[in-house]
Design a protein around this motif. Sequence first.
Motif, PDB file in Angstrom:
ATOM      1  N   ILE A 231      17.579  30.183  43.204  1.00  0.00           N
ATOM      2  CA  ILE A 231      18.651  29.216  44.211  1.00  0.00           C
ATOM      3  C   ILE A 231      17.879  28.181  42.917  1.00  0.00           C
ATOM      4  O   ILE A 231      16.823  27.759  42.989  1.00  0.00           O
ATOM      5  CB  ILE A 231      18.800  28.440  45.413  1.00  0.00           C
ATOM      6  CG1 ILE A 231      19.094  29.455  46.242  1.00  0.00           C
ATOM      7  CG2 ILE A 231      18.769  26.921  45.307  1.00  0.00           C
ATOM      8  CD1 ILE A 231      19.659  29.511  47.558  1.00  0.00           C
ATOM      9  N   LYS A 232      18.551  27.397  42.098  1.00  0.00           N
ATOM     10  CA  LYS A 232      18.157  26.107  41.498  1.00  0.00           C
ATOM     11  C   LYS A 232      18.319  25.235  42.054  1.00  0.00           C
ATOM     12  O   LYS A 232      19.714  24.867  42.196  1.00  0.00           O
ATOM     13  CB  LYS A 232      18.777  26.132  40.184  1.00  0.00           C
ATOM     14  CG  LYS A 232      18.153  27.479  39.062  1.00  0.00           C
ATOM     15  CD  LYS A 232      18.551  27.556  37.838  1.00  0.00           C
ATOM     16  CE  LYS A 232      18.270  28.680  36.625  1.00  0.00           C
ATOM     17  NZ  LYS A 232      17.895  28.184  35.527  1.00  0.00           N
ATOM     18  N   PRO A 233      17.824  24.459  42.570  1.00  0.00           N
ATOM     19  CA  PRO A 233      18.278  23.006  43.373  1.00  0.00           C
ATOM     20  C   PRO A 233      18.875  22.538  42.883  1.00  0.00           C
ATOM     21  O   PRO A 233      18.567  21.518  41.893  1.00  0.00           O
ATOM     22  CB  PRO A 233      16.906  22.498  44.325  1.00  0.00           C
ATOM     23  CG  PRO A 233      16.184  23.444  44.334  1.00  0.00           C
ATOM     24  CD  PRO A 233      16.226  24.850  42.700  1.00  0.00           C
ATOM     25  N   GLY A 234      20.400  21.779  43.049  1.00  0.00           N
ATOM     26  CA  GLY A 234      21.202  20.784  42.010  1.00  0.00           C
ATOM     27  C   GLY A 234      22.105  21.551  41.492  1.00  0.00           C
ATOM     28  O   GLY A 234      23.266  21.134  41.003  1.00  0.00           O
ATOM     29  N   SER A 235      22.139  22.837  41.221  1.00  0.00           N
ATOM     30  CA  SER A 235      22.754  23.650  40.485  1.00  0.00           C
ATOM     31  C   SER A 235      23.564  24.269  42.146  1.00  0.00           C
ATOM     32  O   SER A 235      23.242  24.764  43.143  1.00  0.00           O
ATOM     33  CB  SER A 235      22.214  25.092  40.026  1.00  0.00           C
ATOM     34  OG  SER A 235      23.407  25.924  40.093  1.00  0.00           O
ATOM     35  N   MET A 236      25.522  24.620  40.936  1.00  0.00           N
ATOM     36  CA  MET A 236      26.538  24.705  41.897  1.00  0.00           C
ATOM     37  C   MET A 236      26.114  26.862  42.141  1.00  0.00           C
ATOM     38  O   MET A 236      26.938  27.376  43.069  1.00  0.00           O
ATOM     39  CB  MET A 236      28.459  24.611  42.179  1.00  0.00           C
ATOM     40  CG  MET A 236      28.154  23.390  40.935  1.00  0.00           C
ATOM     41  SD  MET A 236      29.191  22.562  40.968  1.00  0.00           S
ATOM     42  CE  MET A 236      30.133  23.094  39.813  1.00  0.00           C
ATOM     43  N   GLY A 237      25.421  27.081  41.166  1.00  0.00           N
ATOM     44  CA  GLY A 237      25.001  28.732  41.245  1.00  0.00           C
ATOM     45  C   GLY A 237      26.118  29.039  39.970  1.00  0.00           C
ATOM     46  O   GLY A 237      26.151  28.558  39.279  1.00  0.00           O
ATOM     47  N   LYS A 238      26.665  30.993  40.284  1.00  0.00           N
ATOM     48  CA  LYS A 238      27.142  31.277  39.309  1.00  0.00           C
ATOM     49  C   LYS A 238      28.822  31.743  39.534  1.00  0.00           C
ATOM     50  O   LYS A 238      28.529  31.979  41.365  1.00  0.00           O
ATOM     51  CB  LYS A 238      26.166  32.455  38.997  1.00  0.00           C
ATOM     52  CG  LYS A 238      24.717  32.006  38.345  1.00  0.00           C
ATOM     53  CD  LYS A 238      24.034  33.535  37.982  1.00  0.00           C
ATOM     54  CE  LYS A 238      22.796  33.153  37.489  1.00  0.00           C
ATOM     55  NZ  LYS A 238      22.283  34.761  36.993  1.00  0.00           N
ATOM     56  N   PRO A 239      29.386  32.207  39.027  1.00  0.00           N
ATOM     57  CA  PRO A 239      30.615  32.743  39.112  1.00  0.00           C
ATOM     58  C   PRO A 239      31.000  33.606  39.697  1.00  0.00           C
ATOM     59  O   PRO A 239      30.233  34.864  39.765  1.00  0.00           O
ATOM     60  CB  PRO A 239      31.390  32.281  38.137  1.00  0.00           C
ATOM     61  CG  PRO A 239      30.661  32.540  37.013  1.00  0.00           C
ATOM     62  CD  PRO A 239      28.723  31.916  37.658  1.00  0.00           C
ATOM     63  N   VAL A 240      31.167  33.825  40.253  1.00  0.00           N
ATOM     64  CA  VAL A 240      31.540  34.908  41.825  1.00  0.00           C
ATOM     65  C   VAL A 240      31.542  35.684  41.279  1.00  0.00           C
ATOM     66  O   VAL A 240      33.069  36.565  40.390  1.00  0.00           O
ATOM     67  CB  VAL A 240      32.144  34.418  43.165  1.00  0.00           C
ATOM     68  CG1 VAL A 240      32.771  36.243  44.052  1.00  0.00           C
ATOM     69  CG2 VAL A 240      32.475  34.006  43.661  1.00  0.00           C
ATOM     70  N   PRO A 241      31.210  37.937  40.952  1.00  0.00           N
ATOM     71  CA  PRO A 241      31.658  39.027  40.308  1.00  0.00           C
ATOM     72  C   PRO A 241      33.320  38.952  40.515  1.00  0.00           C
ATOM     73  O   PRO A 241      33.817  38.786  42.050  1.00  0.00           O
ATOM     74  CB  PRO A 241      30.873  39.521  40.971  1.00  0.00           C
ATOM     75  CG  PRO A 241      29.607  39.066  41.233  1.00  0.00           C
ATOM     76  CD  PRO A 241      29.972  38.150  42.066  1.00  0.00           C
ATOM     77  N   GLY A 242      33.414  38.678  39.343  1.00  0.00           N
ATOM     78  CA  GLY A 242      35.388  38.626  39.445  1.00  0.00           C
ATOM     79  C   GLY A 242      35.805  37.724  38.723  1.00  0.00           C
ATOM     80  O   GLY A 242      36.660  37.668  38.766  1.00  0.00           O
ATOM     81  N   ILE A 243      35.061  36.489  38.278  1.00  0.00           N
ATOM     82  CA  ILE A 243      35.505  34.981  38.398  1.00  0.00           C
ATOM     83  C   ILE A 243      34.943  35.357  36.918  1.00  0.00           C
ATOM     84  O   ILE A 243      33.735  34.843  36.942  1.00  0.00           O
ATOM     85  CB  ILE A 243      35.055  34.547  39.466  1.00  0.00           C
ATOM     86  CG1 ILE A 243      35.765  34.577  40.619  1.00  0.00           C
ATOM     87  CG2 ILE A 243      35.321  32.520  38.521  1.00  0.00           C
ATOM     88  CD1 ILE A 243      37.906  34.594  40.882  1.00  0.00           C
TER      89      ILE A 243
END
Length: 574
Positions: A376-388
Motif C-alpha cells: 500500500i502506498k498511503p494516499g494512493s487509491m491502488g490499482k485497477p481490479v484485474p479485468g478493468i
Amino acid sequence: MSQIQNEVIATVAERSNLGDYDQACAQFSWEEVKKHFTWNETGKVNMAYEAIDRHVEEGRGAKTALLYSDAHRDEEYSFLDLSEGSNRFGNVLRKYGISKGDRVFIFMPRSPELYLSLLGILKVGGIAGPLFEAFMETAVKDRLEDSGAVALVTTPELLPRIKRDELPLLKHIFVVGGGAQQEEGLVDYDAEIAAASDSLEPEWLTPEDGMLIHYTSGSTGRPKGVYHVHNAMLQHYYTGKVVLDLREDDVYWCTADPGWVTGTSYGIFAPWLNGVTNVIRGGRFSPQDWYQTIVKNKVTVWYSAPTAFRMLMGAGEDVIEQYDLSTLRHVLSVGEPLNPEVVRWGTKAYKQRIHDTWWMTETGGQLICNYPGMNIKPGSMGKPVPGIEAAIINDQGDVLPPYSMGNLAIKTPWPSMMRKIWNNDAKYEEYFRIPGWYISGDSAYMDEEGYFWFQGRIDDVINSSGERIGPFEVESKLLEHEAVAEAGVIGKPDLVRGEIIKAFVALREGYEPSQELKDDIYRFVKEGLSAHAAPREIEFKEKLPKTRSGKIMRRVLKAWELDLPTGDLSTIED
Ligand code: WTA
C-alpha cells in the motif's frame, strides 16, 4: 468455481508483488466469473435468487445471513429467513399488481424490513430505488417523480414527507410498523406480510434487465437516476472475493446505508453473493457504538469511509483500548480521498492497513483498489481490479504518460457499469463522449508502478462526508427562500468532513444580512432538502460573479474562498 478463477483469486488476494498482479490481469476473464452463476447454464437470472435463495437450495439455509441491531432491536436472520421473508413481500407486491420493470422505492431507516423489501422487489423483477431517510419533501418528490415510481415502502414517521397529491403515479404506499391504515393508497405492510405465502417463484430475467436506480448528484441539473442491471452481480461477487477478501467464515460489516450505492453493492450484494454473514447496524454514528458492534459480532472484514475513520481518529486511542478489535482481518475505505495520515493511524490503532477503494455510483462496483497483501502506498487509491483497464487521458482521448494529470477514465464496458441515466440519455452520453472510454469526472495521475492518485473533481460536485452533493440542487432550494436573490454553492475544505457546503448569497431588496437570517436560510434548506445538503457556512455578498449568460461562476467563488487567483474572467458579466 472454475480452476482459472481460483487461481486469479489466489493470485490477487494472497500474494503481493507486481509480477503476480500482472499475471492475474493477464489471466483474467469475465467469462470465468460467469461460470459461478447458475444462469450461465439455465438462463434464469435474478440477483435476489443468486444472493439468497441459492444458498438455501444448496444446503446453506441455516447459516446466519444477517446480524441486525439498532437501539431497539437485536435480531438474527438465516439465509432461509431472508428467502422466506422476501418471498412474502414479493407475493404482496404481486397482489398489488406490481411486476417486472415497475419502480418501487424504499424510504426508511435501516431495519430488517428495508433489506427484505429490497430483495422482494428484485424477486418480482421490480426496479428498487432506495432513498436516504434524511431526505426531506423536495428531495423525495424529485426522485419519485423522475423515476415514475408506482409504489413506496416507508414508515409512519416519514409519511408526512411524501407529497402524495403531487405524485399521481404513486399508487401504493406500504407502511411498515404503522398498525392499521385507513387511508386510500396506504397499505399495512405488517398485516400483508403476515397473511402472505412464504413461497414464490421469482421473476426470471435476463442479465440486462433493470434492478436498481440510485439517484446521485452532478454539477448541473437535478439528481440523476443511475440505472443498474442484474448483470452487475458478476462484479459484486468477484470484487467481494478479491477486494473485500470474503471467505466462508467471515463476519462482514459495511457501515453504509443502502441509500448510497456502497450500501447496496457492498452492503447487500457482494456479501450475500459470497454467502457471508452480514452485519447491519442501524442508528447514528458514535465511536463507542461502532467499536461495540465490532466486538459483539466479532467482525472480521470492515468497510467504511474516510470521514468515519477521521472521526474515530478524533475520538482517540483511549476509546479503542476499551474494546477488543483483534477479530479484524481486513479493513477498507471508500467515498472520498483517504488521507495518508489516516492510513498510518489505522496501522497503529487497529494494527490494520486501511485499504482504499475507488469507484462511483455510476460504475456500480469497485474499480481501482488496494488488495489484501498488496504494497500500500498511503494516499494512493491502488490499482485497477484485474479485468478493468484504467488510464489517464486528455480531453482528446490520448492516453497520457505516468505522472501526467488528466481525466481518470475506464475502458468500457465492465459488468456493473450503469446502463442508463433514467429519463436523460444526453447526460448518459456525456460520460462516454470519448469513444471506448468512461469519463469519471475525477482527475488523477498514475505513477510508474501503475498506482492511481486522486487529485480532485473536474466539475463542481461537492463531496461532504463521502456524500455527493450537487451545487445546483442546493442553489435551487436557496432561491426558494424569500430573502435570497442569488445563490452560489461550493465545497469548502474541512478537516473532518473533507468538504462542507458553503453558500454565497445575495439578498433581495429590503433584506439585511444578519445571523438570524443565516440561521433561517440554513434551516430552510435543511428542512426542505436534507441536513447534509444544508450550507454550514453562509456568506452574504452584494452581488455574485456571473457569466454574461447569467450562470453563477462557482470557480470564482471558490477562488475567493481559498484566496487563489480568479483566473480567466473574460466571460464575466461586468
Ligand atoms: C469520490 C460511490 C478519492 C470521487 C462509491 C468519485 C473517491 C465520487 C474515492 C463518487 C476514493 C470515491 N478516493 N475519491 N477512494 N472513492 N471518491 O458515487 O470523486 O457517491 O467520483 O461514490 O467520490 O461518489 P459516489
